[in-house]
Design a protein around this motif. Sequence first.
Motif, PDB file in Angstrom:
ATOM      1  N   ARG A  39       0.752  -1.135   0.047  1.00  0.00           N
ATOM      2  CA  ARG A  39       0.039   0.026  -0.021  1.00  0.00           C
ATOM      3  C   ARG A  39       0.790   1.160  -0.110  1.00  0.00           C
ATOM      4  N   ALA A  43       1.343   4.044  -3.068  1.00  0.00           N
ATOM      5  CA  ALA A  43       1.144   5.501  -2.702  1.00  0.00           C
ATOM      6  C   ALA A  43       2.270   6.339  -3.156  1.00  0.00           C
ATOM      7  N   ARG A  47       2.648   8.757  -6.551  1.00  0.00           N
ATOM      8  CA  ARG A  47       2.925  10.206  -6.062  1.00  0.00           C
ATOM      9  C   ARG A  47       4.082  10.845  -6.831  1.00  0.00           C
ATOM     10  N   GLY A  60      -7.995   3.388  -7.826  1.00  0.00           N
ATOM     11  CA  GLY A  60      -8.673   3.614  -6.489  1.00  0.00           C
ATOM     12  C   GLY A  60      -7.785   3.806  -5.390  1.00  0.00           C
ATOM     13  N   ASP A  61      -8.378   3.652  -4.202  1.00  0.00           N
ATOM     14  CA  ASP A  61      -7.500   4.200  -2.899  1.00  0.00           C
ATOM     15  C   ASP A  61      -6.619   3.052  -2.452  1.00  0.00           C
ATOM     16  N   PHE A  62      -5.367   3.253  -2.617  1.00  0.00           N
ATOM     17  CA  PHE A  62      -4.361   2.263  -2.270  1.00  0.00           C
ATOM     18  C   PHE A  62      -4.167   2.001  -0.783  1.00  0.00           C
ATOM     19  N   SER A  63      -4.573   2.890   0.399  1.00  0.00           N
ATOM     20  CA  SER A  63      -4.569   2.628   1.479  1.00  0.00           C
ATOM     21  C   SER A  63      -5.437   1.430   2.189  1.00  0.00           C
ATOM     22  N   ARG A  64      -6.215   1.108   1.216  1.00  0.00           N
ATOM     23  CA  ARG A  64      -7.189  -0.041   1.723  1.00  0.00           C
ATOM     24  C   ARG A  64      -7.408  -1.091   0.813  1.00  0.00           C
ATOM     25  N   ILE A  65      -6.275  -1.170  -0.296  1.00  0.00           N
ATOM     26  CA  ILE A  65      -6.301  -2.301  -1.311  1.00  0.00           C
ATOM     27  C   ILE A  65      -5.810  -3.259  -0.626  1.00  0.00           C
TER      28      ILE A  65
END
Length: 449
Positions: A39, A43, A47, A60-65
């Motif tokens: 994760r 990110a 970035r 999508g949102d990588f913090s919850r993948i």
Amino acid sequence: MMPLRMTPLDSWICRRTGLAPDGEFTRQDLRQYQLERIRQSLAYASRSSSFYRRQLDGCGDFSRIDFNGFASLPFTTPEDLCRDPLEFLCVSHREVARVVTIRTSGTTGMPKRLFFSEADLESTIEFFRHGMSTLVRAGQRVLILMPGELPGSVGDLLVKGLDRLAVKGMVYGPVRDPADAIAEILARRADCLVGIPVQVLSLVRHPQSARIPPGFIHSVLLSTDYVPASLVEDIQRSWGCRVYQHYGMTEMGYGGGVECDAHAGYHLREADLFVEIIDPARGRVMPEGMSGEVVFTTLSRRAMPLIRYRTGDMARFIPGACPCGSPLPRLDKVRGRRTNEVVLAPKIRLDMSMLDEALFAIPEIFDYRAEFLPADGCSRLQLWLHCDVQRLPEAVHRARQALAGVPAVRAAVDRGVLAVGPIRRCTENRFTTGALKRTFIDRRQEEPA
Ligand SMILES: [Zn+2]
């Protein structure tokens, strides 16, 4: 029988990951740690690198993948790296400590470039330090038959890792003159050799090899290329030493994984790399134990993180725990390269490991080059052997017999789609610099000159 020593990577990875300081961790714990690092890597890469900003846009949102979500992300290919390596760079040029340029045999002819920061090189040094502790102990001496003059080169990092074990690493460089390398082994009292398989074989099969008494060399690490079983047996028998194999490539930060005393697959740098096995045609993750293409994601790389990088190497994870007692997964021996096979007919594929197993079992042969040429609507396999000129007739005779014993060759010849020959002696310098893996030469699509 002495109990097997557990891979030293076990306790190192425990410390690196902060998992169970008493050394007891499960594979589940390790996967959870890796998911968290994946994760963070996603990110960071999206970035800081323009390639991944574009490639991962809208993913999508990588913090919850989770692992399923990760398995649906696009791959990174060697061609992507060739196209514009600077697009992968996540740090300023000032922070790049080492640039490696790899010439490729691909159609574009563009070189691959890889960037490493000081911290990236440091993590490789630590991998070499812990990995090599399987082979050597304090006070011993290692002769490195790989490039090492430049700071940050593979030999240089290995010397630094060994120094932390109070082991003396001595860079010799790639072998060009086997007799000279043998003299150096003796003069420098090398307890251990690190080298490329065919180069170490050229030492073992050289007449001067008899000057090295059995037991003089304690251990050998073979790296960077496919290692046929006959080659390992030959080294063990000739020198009376233990032979270990390393798996890695420059893209992995040189080091990827190393065998333990069980010699039953590579334990990987799990704190730095997450390795998947995929179906090369469909891109799906294979069930554990099934063969496919090795794909890896860097978990700690700063200068140039790689997400789901396709290596082209074909291998599988060995199910179950290692006999050494570590719960760390094991990658089985790499069986060849996706890009290093030729299709002789529908359902008849020949990869280089098949020829390696057959031809390196012949004691007269030090190395060979296989070329595929067009011939009246079929293919012709032309072989160039590296061997002593006096032993050429015997080597050619045995090579013909060995080729006839390779099932894919036999099937193709029987079907009339392959002709074998001529088999000649190669007089060119046979050695690579170490960064390039040995490959087939496929000239079947080339325009006649
Ligand atoms: Zn093990």
